[in-house]
Design a protein around this motif. Structure first.
Motif, mmCIF file in Angstrom:
data_model
loop_
_atom_site.group_PDB
_atom_site.id
_atom_site.type_symbol
_atom_site.label_atom_id
_atom_site.label_comp_id
_atom_site.label_asym_id
_atom_site.label_seq_id
_atom_site.Cartn_x
_atom_site.Cartn_y
_atom_site.Cartn_z
ATOM 1 N N LEU A 12 45.855 33.961 45.777
ATOM 2 C CA LEU A 12 44.918 33.613 46.811
ATOM 3 C C LEU A 12 45.373 32.262 47.527
ATOM 4 C CD1 LEU A 12 42.698 34.779 47.980
ATOM 5 C CD2 LEU A 12 41.180 33.815 45.563
ATOM 6 N N HIS A 43 45.025 42.659 43.108
ATOM 7 C CA HIS A 43 43.813 42.012 43.113
ATOM 8 C C HIS A 43 43.001 42.867 44.179
ATOM 9 C CE1 HIS A 43 44.743 38.931 40.637
ATOM 10 N NE2 HIS A 43 45.079 38.607 41.227
ATOM 11 N N THR A 44 41.683 42.540 44.068
ATOM 12 C CA THR A 44 40.584 42.757 45.354
ATOM 13 C C THR A 44 39.528 41.151 45.009
ATOM 14 O OG1 THR A 44 40.306 45.601 44.967
ATOM 15 C CG2 THR A 44 38.578 44.075 46.188
ATOM 16 N N TRP A 45 39.674 40.843 45.568
ATOM 17 C CA TRP A 45 38.560 39.054 45.865
ATOM 18 C C TRP A 45 37.937 39.876 46.450
ATOM 19 C CZ3 TRP A 45 44.835 38.464 46.757
ATOM 20 C CH2 TRP A 45 45.016 37.829 45.640
ATOM 21 N N GLU A 114 62.167 33.696 41.644
ATOM 22 C CA GLU A 114 61.019 32.748 40.245
ATOM 23 C C GLU A 114 61.457 31.211 40.938
ATOM 24 O OE1 GLU A 114 60.152 34.185 38.131
ATOM 25 O OE2 GLU A 114 59.669 32.686 36.379
ATOM 26 N N ALA A 139 51.326 26.416 43.130
ATOM 27 C CA ALA A 139 49.828 27.538 42.907
ATOM 28 C C ALA A 139 50.400 28.725 42.335
ATOM 29 C CB ALA A 139 49.279 27.599 44.527
ATOM 30 N N GLY A 141 49.457 30.015 39.342
ATOM 31 C CA GLY A 141 47.865 30.623 39.121
ATOM 32 C C GLY A 141 47.724 30.075 37.574
ATOM 33 N N GLY A 238 41.620 42.111 34.002
ATOM 34 C CA GLY A 238 41.921 41.367 33.953
ATOM 35 C C GLY A 238 41.034 40.475 32.711
ATOM 36 N N LEU A 240 39.341 36.776 32.497
ATOM 37 C CA LEU A 240 39.072 35.193 33.624
ATOM 38 C C LEU A 240 38.424 35.059 32.810
ATOM 39 C CD1 LEU A 240 37.575 35.864 36.693
ATOM 40 C CD2 LEU A 240 40.727 36.485 36.271
ATOM 41 N N TYR A 270 35.452 32.858 39.269
ATOM 42 C CA TYR A 270 36.384 33.228 40.670
ATOM 43 C C TYR A 270 36.409 31.419 41.423
ATOM 44 C CZ TYR A 270 34.567 37.856 41.498
ATOM 45 O OH TYR A 270 34.502 39.351 40.816
ATOM 46 N N SER A 271 37.767 31.991 41.902
ATOM 47 C CA SER A 271 38.882 30.691 42.449
ATOM 48 C C SER A 271 37.441 30.632 44.547
ATOM 49 C CB SER A 271 40.286 31.114 42.155
ATOM 50 O OG SER A 271 40.731 31.622 41.596
HETATM 51 C C1 LIG Z 1 41.849 42.210 38.734
HETATM 52 C C2 LIG Z 1 41.128 40.401 39.201
HETATM 53 C C3 LIG Z 1 40.071 40.485 40.319
HETATM 54 C C4 LIG Z 1 39.337 39.601 40.304
HETATM 55 N N1 LIG Z 1 38.448 38.881 41.186
HETATM 56 C C5 LIG Z 1 38.094 38.200 41.851
HETATM 57 C C6 LIG Z 1 37.380 38.120 42.902
HETATM 58 O O1 LIG Z 1 36.738 38.660 43.178
HETATM 59 N N2 LIG Z 1 37.120 36.492 43.560
HETATM 60 C C7 LIG Z 1 37.787 35.256 43.054
HETATM 61 O O2 LIG Z 1 37.791 34.384 43.645
HETATM 62 N N3 LIG Z 1 38.388 35.480 42.444
HETATM 63 C C8 LIG Z 1 38.336 37.098 41.202
HETATM 64 N N4 LIG Z 1 39.931 36.962 40.516
HETATM 65 C C9 LIG Z 1 40.052 35.927 39.803
HETATM 66 C C10 LIG Z 1 41.502 35.144 40.722
HETATM 67 O O3 LIG Z 1 42.119 36.373 41.664
HETATM 68 C C11 LIG Z 1 42.251 34.491 40.649
HETATM 69 O O4 LIG Z 1 41.099 33.382 40.052
HETATM 70 C C12 LIG Z 1 42.781 33.220 41.760
HETATM 71 O O5 LIG Z 1 44.082 35.032 42.369
HETATM 72 C C13 LIG Z 1 43.735 32.578 41.436
HETATM 73 O O6 LIG Z 1 44.504 32.418 42.740
HETATM 74 P P1 LIG Z 1 45.777 31.298 42.139
HETATM 75 O O7 LIG Z 1 46.468 31.128 43.423
HETATM 76 O O8 LIG Z 1 45.701 30.387 41.819
HETATM 77 O O9 LIG Z 1 46.554 32.056 41.506
HETATM 78 P P2 LIG Z 1 47.397 33.884 41.580
HETATM 79 O O10 LIG Z 1 46.575 34.666 42.720
HETATM 80 O O11 LIG Z 1 47.526 34.515 40.180
HETATM 81 O O12 LIG Z 1 48.852 33.737 42.227
HETATM 82 C C14 LIG Z 1 49.343 33.158 41.258
HETATM 83 C C15 LIG Z 1 50.793 33.141 42.350
HETATM 84 O O13 LIG Z 1 52.026 32.586 41.562
HETATM 85 C C16 LIG Z 1 53.216 33.176 41.605
HETATM 86 N N5 LIG Z 1 54.148 32.815 40.628
HETATM 87 C C17 LIG Z 1 53.651 32.317 38.636
HETATM 88 N N6 LIG Z 1 54.832 32.013 38.895
HETATM 89 C C18 LIG Z 1 56.408 32.165 39.314
HETATM 90 C C19 LIG Z 1 56.924 30.882 39.560
HETATM 91 N N7 LIG Z 1 57.596 30.394 38.564
HETATM 92 N N8 LIG Z 1 57.808 31.743 40.579
HETATM 93 C C20 LIG Z 1 57.163 32.154 41.600
HETATM 94 N N9 LIG Z 1 56.205 32.442 41.652
HETATM 95 C C21 LIG Z 1 55.238 32.554 40.490
HETATM 96 C C22 LIG Z 1 52.728 34.971 40.916
HETATM 97 O O14 LIG Z 1 53.458 36.229 40.208
HETATM 98 C C23 LIG Z 1 51.227 34.587 41.474
HETATM 99 O O15 LIG Z 1 52.113 35.455 42.528
HETATM 100 C C24 LIG Z 1 39.812 38.439 39.962
HETATM 101 C C25 LIG Z 1 41.436 38.430 38.778
HETATM 102 C C26 LIG Z 1 41.427 39.427 38.400
HETATM 103 C C27 LIG Z 1 42.401 39.416 37.405
#
Ligand SMILES: Cc1cc2nc3c(=O)[nH]c(=O)nc-3n(C[C@H](O)[C@H](O)[C@H](O)COP(=O)(O)OP(=O)(O)OC[C@H]3O[C@@H](n4cnc5c(N)ncnc54)[C@H](O)[C@@H]3O)c2cc1C
Length: 383
Positions: A12, A43-45, A114, A139, A141, A238, A240, A270-271
Motif C-alpha cells: 500500500l 487485501h481490501t484497503w 527479494e 516500505a 511492511g 490478518g 493488525l 489502518y495505514s
Molecule cells: C487483510 C487486511 C486488511 C486490511 N485492511 C485495511 C484497510 O481497510 N485500511 C487500511 O488502511 N489498512 C488495512 N490493513 C492494514 C494494511 O494492510 C497494512 O497496514 C498496509 O498494507 C501496510 O502497507 P505497507 O506498504 O507498509 O505494507 P504492505 O502492504 O504489507 O507491503 C509490504 C510489501 O513489501 C513486500 N516485501 C516485504 N519484504 C520484502 C523484501 N525483502 N523484498 C521485496 N519485497 C518485500 C511484501 O511482499 C509486500 O508486498 C489491512 C491489513 C490486512 C492484513
C-alpha cells in the motif's frame, strides 16, 4: 543509472508513493522492488473520504475500486447512517493501476525480486544486483515486535450471492452479535448487489485468528441477512497491532515508510491515512529533501498518534473485553460525522480529542491498566 526514487516493497505505501510522486513530479524516475509476483498482496484497503486531504483525490483515484456515499454502524440500541463517503482499494485493481502508472512514466518494476539490503543510496537484491537512487524508501511492511499492543483480528470472505444483498451501503461495524473475545463486530462491503465482502472482526487481546469458527460466523451472518446460497471468491485474514507503547514514526535515511516505519493509525490499525500523508509530503519536495519532509509530518502527527496510543491503552488495559463495544457505541452515538472523520484521518483537534474522551465510562478494570509486569501477548515476526 541512478533513479530519483527506489522503493523497497510493493504494498500500500509503495503504491501511494508511486501515485503521489508521479502526480507531483511526472518526469521522476521511480523503481519499485517487490518479492511477490504482483503488487499489493491480498487485501481490501478501505478508507473514509475525510482520510484524503484537500486536493489529493487525483492521487488516490487511480487506485480506488469501489465507492459508496455513506456507511452504517449498528450497536444494541443504536443504529446510524453516516453521510461520509467510503472507498475501497482491492489488490487486483491496485496492482494494475500501479503497474500502469510506472509503465507510463518509464519507471521500473521488479517483481519476484527479494530485497536483501536497503542503504541510503541503494537497494540490494538477492543475487547482488543494486538499484541506486537519489532517495531510497524502505516500505517492506510490518516487521518485528510491535511492542505492547492489542490486536484487530479478522477473517473476511468475499462471496458471490444467488440473491441481492439487502443493503447498498457498507456496514462498517455491526456489533449486535455476541461480544466474546473482545469487541466483536461484522464488517460488510457490498461491491455489487450480488458480490459482498463480509468480515468478522475483533479488538482482541491476542493475535490468534482461528479460521474455521470465524468462517462459520461469517456464514451465520450471511444466513441471518437472508442469503440462502453463496460461493466464496476470496478469503482474507490478518491481525493488525493496536499498540500503546510503540515509538512514533521517525524520519531517517533511508526513509522507513509504511507500517514498517510506524506510519499507521494506532487506534484503527489502518495505514491509509498516515501512508497517504507521507506519500504526499515526500512527493512535494525533491528526492534529497524527502527525509526532512517526513520529519515535519511526523512532528505534526506526533501528539495525535500519542493520543491514539493512549486510547488503545485505555481500551485494552482498562476496559473489560466484554464491555469494549460500549466505547464504540458511545462514540458513534454522540460524535458528529465531522469529528469521527477527523479522528480516523489523524486530523483531529484538541477539542475533538476531548470529545472522544468525555462521556460515561464503560465497565472498567483499572487493575489491568497499571498491572505489572506487563507482558506483550504479541508473537512476531509479522514479516
Ligand atoms: C487483510 C487486511 C486488511 C486490511 N485492511 C485495511 C484497510 O481497510 N485500511 C487500511 O488502511 N489498512 C488495512 N490493513 C492494514 C494494511 O494492510 C497494512 O497496514 C498496509 O498494507 C501496510 O502497507 P505497507 O506498504 O507498509 O505494507 P504492505 O502492504 O504489507 O507491503 C509490504 C510489501 O513489501 C513486500 N516485501 C516485504 N519484504 C520484502 C523484501 N525483502 N523484498 C521485496 N519485497 C518485500 C511484501 O511482499 C509486500 O508486498 C489491512 C491489513 C490486512 C492484513
Amino acid at each position: 543509472m541512478t533513479f530519483d526514487y527506489v522503493v523497497a516493497g510493493g504494498g500500500l505505501q509503495a503504491g501511494l508513493l508511486v501515485s503521489a510522486l508521479l502526480h507531483a513530479q511526472p518526469v521522476a524516475k521511480v523503481a519499485v522492488v517487490e518479492r511477490a509476483d504482483r503488487l499489493g498482496g491480498n487485501h481490501t484497503w478501505s478508507f473514509h473520504a475525510a482520510d484524503v486531504p484537500a486536493g489529493a483525490w487525483p492521487v488516490v483515484a487511480p487506485l480506488v475500486g469501489a465507492s459508496w456515499p455513506g456507511y452504517r454502524v449498528r450497536f444494541p440500541g443504536c443504529r446510524r447512517t453516516l453521510k461520509t463517503a467510503y472507498h475501497s482499494i482491492a489488490s487486483d485493481g491496485f496492482d494494475r493501476a500501479v503497474r500502469r502508472l510506472l509503465a507510463e512514466s518509464g519507471g521500473t518494476l521488479r517483481l519476484n525480486a527479494e530485497v536483501t539490503a536497503v542503504a541510503a543510496d541503494r537497494v540490494t537484491l538477492a543475487g547482488g544486483e543494486e538499484l541506486r537512487g537519489r532517495c531510497v524508501i524502505d516500505a517492506r511492511g510490518a516487521s518485528g515486535d510491535p511492542g505492547r499492543c492489542g490486536w484487530q483480528t479478522f477473517l473476511g470472505l468475499e462471496v458471490e450471492l444467488d440473491s441481492p444483498w439487502p443493503d447498498a451501503l457498507p456496514t462498517v461495524m455491526d456489533a449486535t452479535g455476541p461480544q466474546d473475545g473482545g469487541y466483536r463486530f461484522v464488517y460488510a462491503l457490498p461491491f455489487t448487489p450480488t458480490r459482498v465482502l463480509v468480515e468478522d472482526t475483533a479488538f482482541a487481546d491476542t493475535p490468534v485468528v482461528d479460521k474455521p469458527p470465524l468462517r462459520e460466523r461469517v456464514a451465520d451472518y450471511l444466513q441471518a441477512a437472508g442469503v440462502v446460497s453463496w460461493r466464496v471468491l476470496r478469503e482474507e485474514s490478518g491481525a493488525l497491532p493496536m499498540p500503546w507503547a510503540a515509538a512514533a514514526p521517525t524520519a531517517g535515511v533511508p526513509l522507513l515508510a509504511g507500517a514498517a516505519g510506524g506510519w499507521f493509525h494506532p487506534a484503527t490499525g489502518y495505514s491509509f491515512p498516515a501512508a497517504l500523508r507521507l506519500a504526499l509530503a515526500v512527493a512535494a519536495v525533491p528526492p534529497e529533501r524527502a527525509t526532512e519532509a517526513a520529519a515535519a509530518l511526523a512532528a505534526r502527527l506526533r501528539w495525535r498518534l500519542g493520543f491514539a496510543r493512549f486510547l488503545n491503552r485505555l481500551l485494552f488495559r482498562a476496559v473489560t473485553p466484554s464491555g469494549r463495544w460500549r466505547v464504540f457505541r458511545r462514540l458513534y452515538r454522540d460524535l458528529p460525522d465531522a469529528v469521527l472523520g477527523r479522528f480516523y484521518a489523524l486530523e483531529f483537534t484538541a477539542a475533538d480529542a476531548a470529545r472522544v474522551l468525555v462521556g460515561r465510562p464503560p465497565p472498567l478494570d483499572l487493575s489491568r491498566l497499571f498491572a505489572l509486569p506487563e507482558v506483550s501477548p504479541c508473537p512476531p515476526p509479522l514479516r
